[in-house]
Design an enzyme around this catalytic site. Structure first.
Site, short mmCIF file in Angstrom:
data_model
loop_
_atom_site.label_atom_id
_atom_site.label_comp_id
_atom_site.label_asym_id
_atom_site.label_seq_id
_atom_site.Cartn_x
_atom_site.Cartn_y
_atom_site.Cartn_z
N TYR A 157 -2.12 -1.39 10.36
CA TYR A 157 -2.04 -1.54 8.90
C TYR A 157 -0.71 -0.97 8.38
CZ TYR A 157 -3.82 -1.17 4.03
OH TYR A 157 -4.01 -1.28 2.67
N SER A 217 0.87 -1.18 0.00
CA SER A 217 0.00 0.00 0.00
C SER A 217 0.90 1.22 0.00
CB SER A 217 -0.85 0.01 1.28
OG SER A 217 -1.47 1.26 1.47
P1 NAD Z 1 -11.36 -6.33 0.02
O1 NAD Z 1 -11.91 -6.21 1.40
O2 NAD Z 1 -12.24 -5.99 -1.13
O3 NAD Z 1 -10.79 -7.80 -0.20
C1 NAD Z 1 -10.01 -8.43 0.78
C2 NAD Z 1 -9.93 -9.89 0.47
O4 NAD Z 1 -9.22 -10.54 1.53
C3 NAD Z 1 -11.29 -10.58 0.38
O5 NAD Z 1 -11.25 -11.60 -0.60
C4 NAD Z 1 -11.45 -11.21 1.76
O6 NAD Z 1 -12.34 -12.31 1.81
C5 NAD Z 1 -10.01 -11.63 2.01
N1 NAD Z 1 -9.72 -11.88 3.42
C6 NAD Z 1 -10.03 -11.11 4.49
N2 NAD Z 1 -9.63 -11.72 5.62
C7 NAD Z 1 -9.05 -12.89 5.24
C8 NAD Z 1 -8.46 -13.95 5.94
N3 NAD Z 1 -8.36 -13.95 7.28
N4 NAD Z 1 -7.99 -15.02 5.25
C9 NAD Z 1 -8.10 -15.04 3.89
N5 NAD Z 1 -8.65 -14.06 3.17
C10 NAD Z 1 -9.11 -13.00 3.85
O7 NAD Z 1 -10.02 -5.45 0.02
P2 NAD Z 1 -9.20 -4.77 -1.17
O8 NAD Z 1 -9.43 -3.31 -1.08
O9 NAD Z 1 -9.42 -5.48 -2.44
O10 NAD Z 1 -7.73 -5.02 -0.63
C11 NAD Z 1 -6.87 -5.99 -1.19
C12 NAD Z 1 -5.44 -5.65 -0.81
O11 NAD Z 1 -5.11 -4.37 -1.38
C13 NAD Z 1 -5.21 -5.54 0.69
O12 NAD Z 1 -3.97 -6.11 1.04
C14 NAD Z 1 -5.19 -4.05 0.93
O13 NAD Z 1 -4.44 -3.70 2.06
C15 NAD Z 1 -4.55 -3.57 -0.35
N6 NAD Z 1 -4.83 -2.16 -0.63
C16 NAD Z 1 -6.10 -1.72 -0.76
C17 NAD Z 1 -6.34 -0.38 -0.98
C18 NAD Z 1 -7.71 0.18 -1.10
O14 NAD Z 1 -7.85 1.41 -1.12
N7 NAD Z 1 -8.75 -0.62 -1.23
C19 NAD Z 1 -5.26 0.51 -1.07
C20 NAD Z 1 -3.96 0.02 -0.95
C21 NAD Z 1 -3.75 -1.33 -0.72
#
Ligand code: NAD
Length: 263
Positions: A158, A145
């Protein structure tokens, strides 16, 4: 259709939603057999899996491991080997967030975020590495991130986990380089996914500011380009890093942050 990754096996954690779902889709479109993982409604997961198989003629299997549990990570990696084969490509994407001042940050959320956003990647990597070394080829991509590069208030766990994930990325890159394995981190700014929806609500609660103003004044305030980062752009970078064009890049923390860290 570009099938540059035909015959490769990929594990994408947290791929039932958001960024991971898009990564799994684009890797399948490039010809990979894919293990998808995460939580969610079983009919929706089955439909996603079957849709990818029908569209791209690849094998897609699902494992619902809770990746905060090292034993379940291990079970998922054995399942991957038994179904699509030991992964050539590993994408550590699963992640959660919790927004709270540090004095009241719930201890169990600290532990859970560190377990999922950092330790799970340690476990998948240590388990995937032997087969990658044997084949002299591997691609490990950690979805970190912009919060692996810079901090913001109220996100201590985080930010700590994502900074740690970038450290892990560099350490693995050094250890793996001689065997044709690259390890990189992608550092997105804000992406409009279910995780983001939760953050908007949490920030609104923590600050008392309405949701619409949180989006405009808090979230997109950090983006020089006043748009959310697109999940499909992150997935395109992941796919590129898995092709020959990605072979010169390792140990990198690649910002896709709409200009955030340029300021
Ligand atoms: P999301 O909530 O849409 O998806 C998260 C996924 O992780 C889902 O499939 C969920 O079921 C799974 N998950 C959650 N807990 C789990 C566990 N204990 N075991 C296995 N799977 C688990 O989130 P997203 O926004 O798509 O985020 C995905 C990645 O991108 C993350 O690592 C997040 O930190 C990173 N990210 C997101 C953003 C943002 O703005 N959305 C920004 C920077 C980085």
């Amino acid at each position: 259709m570009n099938r540059q990754l035909d015959g490769k096996a990929a594990v994408v954690t947290g791929s039932t939603s958001g960024v991971g779902k898009e990564i799994a889709s684009q890797l399948a479109a490039a010809g990979c057999d894919v293990v998808i993982n995460g939580f969610g409604e079983s009919l929706a997961i089955e439909a996603f899996k079957l849709g990818l198989e029908a569209a791209h003629g690849v094998r897609v299997v699902f494992h619902g491991a809770d990746l905060t549990q090292p034993s379940e990570v291990a079970e998922m990696m054995v399942f991957a080997a038994d179904t699509v084969g030991e992964p050539d490509i590993l994408v550590n994407n699963a992640g959660i967030q919790h927004v709270s001042p540090i004095e009241t940050f719930p201890v169990e959320m600290w532990d859970r975020i560190l377990a999922l956003n950092l330790s799970a990647a340690f476990h998948t990597i240590r388990l995937a590495m032997p087969a990658m070394r044997r084949r002299k080829w591997g691609r490990i991509i950690n979805i970190a991130s912009v919060h692996g590069l810079v901090a913001s208030p109220f996100k201590a766990a985080y930010i700590s986990a994502k900074h740690g994930l970038i450290g892990l990325t560099k350490a693995v890159a050094l250890e793996a380089a001689k065997d044709g394995i690259t390890c990189n981190a992608i550092c997105p700014g804000f992406v409009h996914t279910p995780l983001m929806e939760g953050q908007i609500d949490d920030q609104a609660r923590a600050t008392g500011i309405p949701r619409e103003r949180i989006i405009e004044e808090v979230i997109l305030a950090k983006h020089v380009k006043k748009e959310f980062v697109k999940a499909e752009h992150i997935a395109a970078w992941v796919t590129m890093l898995c092709t020959d064009a990605g072979s010169s890049t390792t140990g990198a923390s690649l910002a896709m942050d709409a200009g955030w860290t340029a300021v």
